[in-house]
Design an enzyme around this catalytic site. Structure first.
Site, PDB file in Angstrom:
ATOM      1  N   ASP A  36       0.859  -1.190   0.000  1.00  0.00           N
ATOM      2  CA  ASP A  36       0.000   0.000   0.000  1.00  0.00           C
ATOM      3  C   ASP A  36       0.890   1.232   0.000  1.00  0.00           C
ATOM      4  OD1 ASP A  36      -2.855   1.145   0.387  1.00  0.00           O
ATOM      5  OD2 ASP A  36      -1.665   2.211   1.885  1.00  0.00           O
ATOM      6  N   GLU A  38       0.822   5.649   0.259  1.00  0.00           N
ATOM      7  CA  GLU A  38       0.128   6.918   0.475  1.00  0.00           C
ATOM      8  C   GLU A  38       0.913   7.968  -0.291  1.00  0.00           C
ATOM      9  OE1 GLU A  38      -2.748   6.958   1.847  1.00  0.00           O
ATOM     10  OE2 GLU A  38      -2.687   4.919   2.651  1.00  0.00           O
ATOM     11  N   HIS A 194      -5.668   4.855   6.094  1.00  0.00           N
ATOM     12  CA  HIS A 194      -4.846   5.766   5.301  1.00  0.00           C
ATOM     13  C   HIS A 194      -3.458   5.950   5.899  1.00  0.00           C
ATOM     14  CE1 HIS A 194      -8.506   6.255   3.166  1.00  0.00           C
ATOM     15  NE2 HIS A 194      -9.090   6.907   4.157  1.00  0.00           N
ATOM     16  N   ASP A 199      -3.149  -0.052   6.498  1.00  0.00           N
ATOM     17  CA  ASP A 199      -3.928  -0.527   5.354  1.00  0.00           C
ATOM     18  C   ASP A 199      -3.301  -1.773   4.727  1.00  0.00           C
ATOM     19  OD1 ASP A 199      -5.619   1.565   5.817  1.00  0.00           O
ATOM     20  OD2 ASP A 199      -5.208   2.632   3.952  1.00  0.00           O
TER      21      ASP A 199
END
Length: 225
Positions: A36, A38, A194, A199
């Site tokens: 994941d 961000e 987030h 996540d």
């Protein structure tokens, strides 16, 4: 280019062939690695990579998969990177936080790739396949970082992936990560969402749960090629 054609051209890339290993047999020589990111926006070419996490997947003696090892880094934006204010508001990332302790893209990617290559060798797999929730987004940012740094040893397949949004839609009728986890009986704290680490770990639990549920239902057996 088809996946099979790519595999033929890169047969030896990434570590020990060994289809006898149960993980290699289960995923045709691939090792699932959950990722994941961000970011500072939606454009992988122009927008900053701000956090990245990866979870390697293991397999027990009964053939059930589980989240094995987590790698997580806060990342310094590359030079000239775009960062949208709306993206920071959405993720809650504070770039000037004194405890952020970000590292360069190069450090983050090299450390993650080193861990992935170690897992490939341990599982007799030739290449990693990215698992993500809306996986094309995460894979796009990984590939963009690789291209920026001209990295020659990327253990991930460049275009194949497992998307848990699709898998969860099939298994549970839910495509949003929080709702899919709830349907799967996985605790999910929206206040932690987030964060790339949180996540990724929840996506790994979801992926393993779906794979294991399918096995329990008799949906996969170890057939020789």
């Amino acid at each position: 280019m088809s996946e099979d054609h790519f595999d033929d051209e890169h047969e030896g890339h990434g570590g020990g062939g060994g289809s006898r290993h149960p993980m290699a047999a289960r995923f045709r020589g691939y090792l699932p690695v959950v990722v994941d990111v961000e970011t500072g926006g939606f454009n992988s070419a122009t927008d900053a990579l701000l956090e990245i996490a990866a979870v390697t997947i293991g397999m027990d003696e009964r053939g059930f998969v589980f989240p094995e090892h987590t790698y997580f880094f806060r990342v310094e934006p590359f030079e000239g990177a775009n960062i949208e204010a709306a993206a920071l508001e959405f993720t809650g990332i504070k770039l000037d936080h004194p405890l952020r302790m970000a590292v360069s893209e190069e450090t983050a990617m090299n450390d993650i790739f080193r861990g992935v290559r170690k897992a490939l060798k341990a599982n007799g797999c030739k290449r990693a396949v990215l698992v993500g929730h809306n996986a094309s987004f995460d894979l796009g940012f990984v590939n963009a970082a690789v291209a920026r740094m001209d990295m020659k040893r990327n253990p991930f397949h460049p275009f194949s992936s497992f998307d848990t949004a699709t898998l969860a839609g099939l298994a549970y009728g839910q495509t949003v990560l929080a709702k899919a986890c709830q349907a799967a009986g996985i605790d999910f704290d929206g206040r932690e969402a987030h964060s790339a680490r949180y996540d990724t770990e929840k996506t790994a639990e979801l992926f393993c749960g779906i794979v294991n549920r399918w096995k329990e239902m008799g949906g996969w057996e170890d057939f020789d090629d």
